[in-house]
Structure formats: structure tokens, C-alpha cells
Scaffold this active site. Structure first.
Site, PDB file in Angstrom:
ATOM      1  N   HIS A 258       0.864  -1.183   0.000  1.00  0.00           N
ATOM      2  CA  HIS A 258       0.000   0.000   0.000  1.00  0.00           C
ATOM      3  C   HIS A 258       0.895   1.226   0.000  1.00  0.00           C
ATOM      4  O   HIS A 258       1.638   1.457   0.946  1.00  0.00           O
ATOM      5  CB  HIS A 258      -0.905  -0.005   1.230  1.00  0.00           C
ATOM      6  CG  HIS A 258      -1.856  -1.161   1.255  1.00  0.00           C
ATOM      7  ND1 HIS A 258      -3.111  -1.108   0.699  1.00  0.00           N
ATOM      8  CD2 HIS A 258      -1.728  -2.425   1.739  1.00  0.00           C
ATOM      9  CE1 HIS A 258      -3.722  -2.277   0.842  1.00  0.00           C
ATOM     10  NE2 HIS A 258      -2.888  -3.102   1.483  1.00  0.00           N
ATOM     11  N   LEU A 259       0.847   1.962  -1.107  1.00  0.00           N
ATOM     12  CA  LEU A 259       1.484   3.272  -1.122  1.00  0.00           C
ATOM     13  C   LEU A 259       0.299   4.194  -0.852  1.00  0.00           C
ATOM     14  O   LEU A 259      -0.811   3.902  -1.251  1.00  0.00           O
ATOM     15  CB  LEU A 259       2.123   3.543  -2.481  1.00  0.00           C
ATOM     16  CG  LEU A 259       3.112   2.456  -2.942  1.00  0.00           C
ATOM     17  CD1 LEU A 259       3.721   2.829  -4.280  1.00  0.00           C
ATOM     18  CD2 LEU A 259       4.220   2.237  -1.908  1.00  0.00           C
ATOM     19  N   ARG A 260       0.496   5.253  -0.124  1.00  0.00           N
ATOM     20  CA  ARG A 260      -0.679   6.019   0.303  1.00  0.00           C
ATOM     21  C   ARG A 260      -0.977   7.212  -0.592  1.00  0.00           C
ATOM     22  O   ARG A 260      -1.735   8.077  -0.214  1.00  0.00           O
ATOM     23  CB  ARG A 260      -0.494   6.458   1.748  1.00  0.00           C
ATOM     24  CG  ARG A 260      -0.306   5.307   2.735  1.00  0.00           C
ATOM     25  CD  ARG A 260      -1.470   4.339   2.721  1.00  0.00           C
ATOM     26  NE  ARG A 260      -1.373   3.373   3.825  1.00  0.00           N
ATOM     27  CZ  ARG A 260      -2.170   2.334   3.959  1.00  0.00           C
ATOM     28  NH1 ARG A 260      -3.110   2.088   3.068  1.00  0.00           N
ATOM     29  NH2 ARG A 260      -2.024   1.513   4.988  1.00  0.00           N
TER      30      ARG A 260
ATOM     31  N   HIS B 254      -2.912 -12.455   1.399  1.00  0.00           N
ATOM     32  CA  HIS B 254      -2.619 -12.609   2.833  1.00  0.00           C
ATOM     33  C   HIS B 254      -3.336 -13.749   3.583  1.00  0.00           C
ATOM     34  O   HIS B 254      -4.181 -13.526   4.433  1.00  0.00           O
ATOM     35  CB  HIS B 254      -2.825 -11.294   3.589  1.00  0.00           C
ATOM     36  CG  HIS B 254      -4.066 -10.529   3.243  1.00  0.00           C
ATOM     37  ND1 HIS B 254      -5.320 -11.058   3.302  1.00  0.00           N
ATOM     38  CD2 HIS B 254      -4.221  -9.251   2.830  1.00  0.00           C
ATOM     39  CE1 HIS B 254      -6.198 -10.145   2.958  1.00  0.00           C
ATOM     40  NE2 HIS B 254      -5.567  -9.040   2.654  1.00  0.00           N
TER      41      HIS B 254
ATOM     42  N   ASN C  46      -6.514   1.008  -2.717  1.00  0.00           N
ATOM     43  CA  ASN C  46      -7.295   1.734  -1.703  1.00  0.00           C
ATOM     44  C   ASN C  46      -6.655   3.067  -1.314  1.00  0.00           C
ATOM     45  O   ASN C  46      -6.411   3.351  -0.146  1.00  0.00           O
ATOM     46  CB  ASN C  46      -7.556   0.861  -0.467  1.00  0.00           C
ATOM     47  CG  ASN C  46      -6.283   0.397   0.210  1.00  0.00           C
ATOM     48  OD1 ASN C  46      -5.221   0.415  -0.397  1.00  0.00           O
ATOM     49  ND2 ASN C  46      -6.386  -0.004   1.462  1.00  0.00           N
TER      50      ASN C  46
ATOM     51  N   ASP D 185       2.145  -6.950   2.215  1.00  0.00           N
ATOM     52  CA  ASP D 185       0.987  -6.168   2.641  1.00  0.00           C
ATOM     53  C   ASP D 185       1.454  -4.898   3.383  1.00  0.00           C
ATOM     54  O   ASP D 185       0.833  -4.453   4.343  1.00  0.00           O
ATOM     55  CB  ASP D 185       0.045  -7.000   3.524  1.00  0.00           C
ATOM     56  CG  ASP D 185      -1.367  -6.384   3.604  1.00  0.00           C
ATOM     57  OD1 ASP D 185      -1.595  -5.310   3.012  1.00  0.00           O
ATOM     58  OD2 ASP D 185      -2.223  -6.988   4.276  1.00  0.00           O
TER      59      ASP D 185
END
Lengths: 312, 434
Positions: free
Chosen positions: B73-75, B243, B105, B316
Site C-alpha cells: 500500500h502506497l498512500r 494474505h 485503496n 501487505d
């Protein structure tokens, strides 16, 4: 023995000796509340902050009275009137409170572990007045005090805790407290409300309510919350009261000197019958009375207690 | 400029395993020479062409095709204070990864071509590791309508996932699987039955009970995995399970593979390293979704990794600032960062005899590449995406030195043996601790 704990967070972290010291201290404190002038100067100049993120009548008033009877300055903050509503985090609120140098912070919160979080952030003593489903040590201590007072001891007694164990911090703290003091704890209730692994806290599980009741020295009923119906934990209050409620008939099958307890607030006619609440075995109001004494003892002990010569 | 990686043990499963010298020219692998058996550091010389050669001595090191973390997840866009595309890419490079797949997301959600392009533009500006965005299965990750997979594919999305949210609607999931087939895009499924999760925050069991925290049963994950396997059998599309955390999930995937279902699955280092005990003391840096499980679950994950039921190790990587973690446990954000600890934690599996070095390379490079359809490997003419690992280097994890903008890791202070020491993408050295 000196009491050296900075915080009262849960029953796990209290030793048998510490619990005995708290109960002995509470026994002595109890007398103050029946004096014509119910005040001693013991905690004069100490500041006690009652920080209640969750609604509470009994516990908050009990702490407040306890602090005042010891001459501490106590003040209450409710989450609804604090900066929490402006989005301040618990950690930031704690740091700000700390900056005003209170001596003791009493915390009630709907999330488990918040007292631990707070205790790690502030130098003041923290007393857990209930954190989510985790712990309610002052309730367990007042329950221990009440049983000990009525029975002269705790070891060897059989305690039945009946109801919604899953959501109950009172049950968790009492299982740990009573087993630590040598009692045997049996829990019972709808299987939907018996959490996985509860045996590891020291209780045995029974699904036979009648058996649990007739063998018990102490029956502790837990409040059933109507909103649990929505998560399918029980069908109706009617059925709950029939299958798991403490009725007059059930009490008749109990031991002749049984003690009936309830941490309150009581749902009369649901988990416990009207007549039973007010009946001869009920010690529910003794619990409330002793709550003040136990909290006086804790405020006293965490603020230095016996180290302050001539304190009481 | 030429780069020569010499004397390293090259492991490219199914292709190479031995002491090999690799010459890199113009960002591509131009020559590969195996050493004669038993002779180290001599052999025939590669790249002896008189021009300037940067020589990397990889003696005692493992040289692998670039590692791929297919679940991060890069924000960015939306929560740049937790991680930007650039900081995430740097974290990846420092962790030994040459390619990463950011989940959709973000805010706004990567559910349309413009966001995919935005991410790829930012990645191009960062100019570090390769970024292959995963786009959303459903618009806004809300499980109500399909995204435009055609446009997303054209913009550069490599796979589809509503990660973070499960696709609860079975019909939508079926159609997504079928529709994605037309674009050869794998569906990466975050398997979670939200009704069973309810208000749970940690694994259901004795630890949750004693801490007074609401539990999440294993069945919340395994029932959805079983559903998705059934849908896969209905649609014959391309399903990858994200996951995996429970023993029942491993069993469900094992049974499916046994009957020939070509589903693939990943787990994360925290699920094979930690158990629910790590949350004791209300450690929010051990709070994630799915939650850390019991030791029996961890054992099953280890066995699944050992016998190939679990194909991929992915982190993750979920950056959160202390603002989201220094709060009540119930309210703490889920997830931990993983890019800069993954190789070391996975090497521990090798040191403990759970998987071989070859197995590690398969799970961190070969298999993710296969699933995503990426053409990598130590072969002449291929882009020089290479990771060098020192399996024996001892060090202490120090999160204050991370490239990631976030520090939410339960592994800070751990003594580790082995790490990635060099990361090269397209011949460019992004990280060098060799």
C-alpha cells in the site's frame, strides 16, 4: 507491607498480598462513611481526575465520594463535554491533563487497554474504572471485600457467574480475582456469550445453570443488554429470563446461606427476579457501600498510603 | 557504462543455479558466464572490452532476479503523510525489491484510468523501482459495480483487487472474474466475511478473551476462500488469494490445488513469524487485518510455504503514522510496514530449514512474476532487474533508518541474519550496501 504500585490497571497485576492489603485497608476505610462527619484529611492537597469516556453512575459517584471523604480535590470530566468531541486523541488529552499535575487519574473507557495506554503516557497514578470488555479491577475488589466480609474468607468458596461473560469486564476481573484468592469460579450462560478460551483465566465452564446455582456459595448475575439481540446472541428477553434468569424458584434450590450479587445496573425481571434483588440473600447494596471503601483504599494506597505516617 | 556482477551464486529457479558472472550493458543483461566448477573468481572473463566497467564482487552472496512485492500500500494519492509513491519505492529498493504492486485503496481509489496514470507518472518521476498498479475490482471499492477493466488495463493496471474490502456480493465476484479474463488480469482476493468479523479486532481465542478484545474467527477468512475457489471453478479465470493467515485457509487451498484448481496464494512475513501473543500489552503495531493468529495457524502457514501450497511471500506493506497507532487498540488502524524487513524475515525461513534459497527466490520473484505475467529472469537481453542478498549478514532492525515515511513495525530492534544488500533496476543501482 508497603504498597508500591503506581497504577491499578487489572487484577492480573495485583498479588495476593496486595489484594489482602487493599481489602484490609478498605475494611478500615468503611468506618469513615458511617461517621457523622464523613471526612478525613488524608489526601488533602491531592487532585483526583475522574475521566469518564463512557456513561457511569455508580462507579463515578463512588470514586467521587471516596475522593471527597479523603479530602482530595476531585473533578469529573465526561467525554461528551471534553475536547474528545473536537477530535483530540486520548493520548493528547492525557498529556494535557498531565501538564496540570493531577495525582491520580481514574479512567473509564469503552475500549480495552486504554488504562494501559494512559498509564504509559502519564506520571500520575492511573486507576482503571473499567476498560471495554477487559477489566474492572475496582469492581472485583469490592466484590471480594463484600464476600470476605460476609463469609470471613474467600478461599474454598464456589462462585457462579451467570450471564453475558463475553462482554463483561466484571466477569473477567472477578474470575481472576476470586481464583487468585483461592475460590473456585464456574461460569455459565448462553454458549453464544461464553468467549473462547475463558478457561485460561481460571474459570470452569458449565452450560447447566441449575447445577451451577445449587452448588454455589456465591451467585453473581450479570446484566444482559437488550441490544445483544441484534448480534444474534440471544433471541428474546423473555426466553433469556426463563432459561438463564435467577428466579425465586432457583434461589430456593440454592444453598441456604447463598450470597446473591450483581454489579448493576440491574434489569429487574430479566436476568434477576424482582423478589430476588430485594430478597434475603441479596448483597447487591452492600456491594455499592463497599465500593466507596475500596476506592478510598485504592486512592490512599496509590498516593503513597502507608508511607505517609499517621495517614489515617 | 558496463556493470559486472561477479562471483555470486546466481539463483534463477528453472534457469540458473551456480557461480555466474553477469555483464550488464545499457541496462540489459548482455552476457552470462558460468564459472568452471570449483574455480571461483577466475573462469573465463566476461566483458573484457576495454571500456569502463563497474565491478560488483558478489562473492558469498546470492544474486537473484529482482524481487517483486505484489502486495503493498502506497498512500498516494490521499494520505501522503503516511507514504508517498516515492518513499514507498525507496523503501522497496532498500528492502531488495525491484518491483511492487500498490493496492488501489488510495483516496481517490484507483478505480479509473486517470488514477492509474497518476500513480505511474509519480512512479516515473521517482524513477526507482518498477510500479505495477493493482486497480479496483469495484467502483470505489464498494462492491456494487464493476470498474472499467479495459481502460484500467490500457492505463497500466496489472491486476484487480478490492483489497482492504472483501467482495461480499458473490454474483459481482463471479462476473468480475469472468470479465477480467478478457484482459488476462488476475483477481487478487481479500477474503473476509464481514458478518463473521463483526466488530472483531484480533484473532478470536484465549488472548482476545483475556485482553477483552472482540475476536475474528478463522472462518471469517476460510469461508470466503472456499467461496472464491468455487467461483474460480465456475469461471476458470485467474484467482490469487491475498494474505493467507489461517490453517483452514491453507487446507482449503491445498484441497483445491490437489484437485487441479490453479489458484495461487500469498502470505506475509508477519503471519509466518508472529502469533497473536505479539498483541499483548495492546501493541497496536501488531494489529492488522487479517489478524495475527494462533501458533497452530502459524505452523500451517509454514507447512504451506514449505510444500508450495503458498506460492508467494508478499508484505501487505501498510504504512500508518503514529497518529493512527497511538490510540485505543480498538480504534488503531490495521496494518504494518513490511518492505524493509521482508527479505530478512524470509531468510529466517531458509536458516530454519523451512524453505530453500531457491524456494525463497520462487516465492519472492519467480512466482509473483508468473502470476502477474512479468517477463523477468537472469537471461541475456532481459532488463537488468537484480537483487543481491547476503544471507549471513547480521544486523539489528532499526526502523528510525527506514526509507518508508512510517514506522509501524513490530520488528524494530530484532536481530536478524541476512538481508538484501544491492538492488538494481534496469542496470541502475538503487541501493548498495554490499
Amino acid at each position: 507491607m508497603l504498597f508500591t504500585k503506581k497504577d491499578i490497571l487489572d487484577m492480573e497485576s495485583l498479588s495476593v498480598d496486595e489484594i489482602n492489603l487493599i481489602l484490609d485497608t478498605a475494611d478500615r476505610m468503611k468506618e469513615i462513611s458511617i461517621r457523622p462527619i464523613k471526612k478525613v484529611p488524608t489526601l488533602r492537597g491531592k487532585t483526583v481526575v475522574l475521566f469518564f469516556y463512557e456513561p457511569s453512575t455508580r462507579t463515578r459517584i463512588s470514586f467521587d465520594i471516596a475522593a471527597k471523604r479523603l479530602s482530595a480535590d476531585s473533578l469529573s470530566i465526561a467525554a461528551s463535554t471534553s475536547s474528545i468531541v473536537k477530535g483530540e486523541t486520548l493520548a493528547d488529552t492525557a498529556r494535557n491533563l498531565e501538564a496540570m499535575n493531577p495525582d491520580i487519574i481514574v479512567l473509564r473507557h469503552s475500549s480495552a487497554g486504554t488504562s494501559h495506554l494512559l498509564a504509559g503516557l502519564v506520571k500520575s497514578s492511573v486507576i482503571n474504572a473499567g476498560d471495554g470488555m477487559h477489566a474492572h479491577p475496582t469492581q472485583a475488589l469490592l466484590d471480594l471485600m463484600t464476600v470476605r466480609e460476609k463469609r470471613g474468607g474467600i478461599s474454598g468458596l464456589r462462585i457462579a457467574i451467570i450471564g453475558d461473560i463475553s462482554h463483561s469486564r466484571v466477569a473477567r476481573s472477578n474470575i481472576i480475582g476470586f481464583t487468585k484468592m483461592g475460590a473456585e469460579v464456574v461460569i455459565t450462560g448462553p454458549p453464544t456469550m461464553i468467549p473462547k478460551g475463558i478457561e485460561t483465566l481460571g474459570a470452569s465452564v458449565s452450560y447447566n445453570v441449575d447445577k451451577a446455582i445449587c452448588n454455589a456459595d456465591v451467585i453473581m448475575m450479570l446484566r444482559i443488554q437488550k441490544e445483544r439481540q441484534k448480534s444474534f446472541l440471544f433471541p428474546t428477553e423473555r426466553e433469556y429470563s426463563k432459561v438463564y434468569g435467577l428466579t425465586k424458584e432457583r434461589v430456593e434450590n440454592a444453598r441456604s446461606n447463598v450470597l446473591i450479587m450483581h454489579p448493576g445496573p440491574v434489569n429487574r425481571g430479566v436476568e434477576i427476579a424482582y423478589e430476588v434483588v430485594d430478597g434475603p440473600y441479596s448483597i447487591i447494596l452492600d456491594q455499592v457501600t463497599n465500593g466507596v471503601a475500596v476506592r478510598m483504599a485504592l486512592l490512599y494506597l496509590v498516593s503513597g498510603g502507608a508511607r505517609n505516617a499517621g495517614a489515617d | 557504462m558496463l556493470v559486472l556482477i561477479k562471483n555470486g551464486r546466481v539463483i534463477d529457479p528453472g534457469n540458473l543455479d551456480g557461480i555466474v558472472d553477469i555483464l550488464i550493458k545499457d541496462g540489459k543483461i548482455s552476457e552470462i558466464k558460468e564459472h568452471k566448477s570449483g574455480v571461483r573468481g577466475q573462469g573465463s572473463r566476461v566483458g573484457d572490452q576495454g571500456s569502463e566497467v563497474r565491478i560488483i564482487d558478489a562473492s558469498g552472496k546470492i544474486v537473484t532476479p529482482g524481487l517483486i512485492d505484489m502486495h503493498v500500500h502506497l498512500r498516494e494519492p490521499g494520505h501522503e503523510y503516511k507514504e508517498t509513491i516515492k518513499s514507498g519505492c525507496l523503501a522497496a529498493a532498500h528492502g531488495g525489491f525491484t518491483a511492487i504492486c500498490p493496492m488501489p485503496n488510495t483516496n481517490p481509489v484507483n478505480d479509473n484510468g486517470q488514477i492509474t496514470e497518476y500513480i505511474l507518472n509519480k512512479a516515473a518521476i521517482a524513477d526507482t523501482v518498477r510500479v505495477y498498479p493493482v486497480a479496483a475490482i469495484s467502483k470505489g471499492l464498494n462492491g456494487k459495480s464493476l470498474c472499467e477493466y479495459g481502460e484500467l488495463k490500457e492505463a497500466g493496471a496489472i491486476a484487480l483487487s478490492d483489497d482492504g474490502n472483501p467482495v461480499s456480493n458473490s454474483q459481482l465476484m463471479r462476473r468480475a472474474m469472468e470479465y477480467a479474463k478478457g484482459f488476462s488480469m488476475p483477481i487478487i482476493s481479500h477474503c473476509e466475511d464481514l458478518d463473521l468479523v463483526a466488530n472483531g479486532v484480533v484473532n478470536e481465542g484465549a488472548v482476545a478473551t483475556s485482553m477483552g478484545l472482540a475476536g475474528i474467527p478463522n472462518a471469517a477468512e476460510s469461508t470466503m476462500i472456499m467461496r472464491d475457489i468455487a467461483l474460480y471453478e465456475l469461471t476458470a479465470s485467474h484467482l490469487h488469494i491475498a494474505h493467507v493467515s489461517t490453517k483452514e485457509s491453507v487446507l482449503a487451498i491445498r484441497n483445491a490445488k490437489k484437485r487441479g484448481v490453479k489458484v495461487t496464494a500469498e502470505t506475509a512475513p508477519h503471519y509466518f513469524t508472529l502469533t497473536e501473543d505479539t498483541i499483548k500489552g495492546y501493541n497496536t503495531n501488531a494489529k492488522m487485518n487479517p489478524p495475527l493468529r494462533s501458533s497452530q495457524d502459524r505452523e500451517a502457514i509454514l507447512k504451506g510455504l514449505a510444500d508450495g501450497i503458498i506460492d508467494v511471500i508478499a508484505t501487505d506493506h501498510a504504512p500508518h503514522s503514529y497518529i493512527e497507532k497511538e490510540v485505543e487498540f480498538d480504534q488503531a488502524a490495521n496494518g504494518i510496514i513490511g518492505l524493509e524487513t521482508s527479505v530478512s524475515l524470509s531468510l529466517k525461513l531458509v536458516h530454519d530449514g523451512v524453505i530453500s534459497l531457491t524456494g525463497l527466490v520462487e516465492k519472492m520473484s519467480t512466482n509473483p512474476a508468473k502470476i502477474l505475467g512479468l517477463n523477468i529472469g537472469i537471461k541475456t537481453g532481459r532488463p537488468a532487474d537484480i537483487t543481491i542478498i547476503d544471507p549471513d549478514r547480521s544486523y539489528k532492525i532499526d526502523s528510525s533508518k527506514f526509507q518508508s515515511l512510517s514506522r509501524n513495525t513490530p520488528f524494530n530492534g530484532w536481530d536478524m541474519k541476512g538481508k538484501a544488500v544491492l538492488t538494481m533496476v534496469g542496470g541502475k543501482i538503487l541501493f548498495d550496501e554490499i
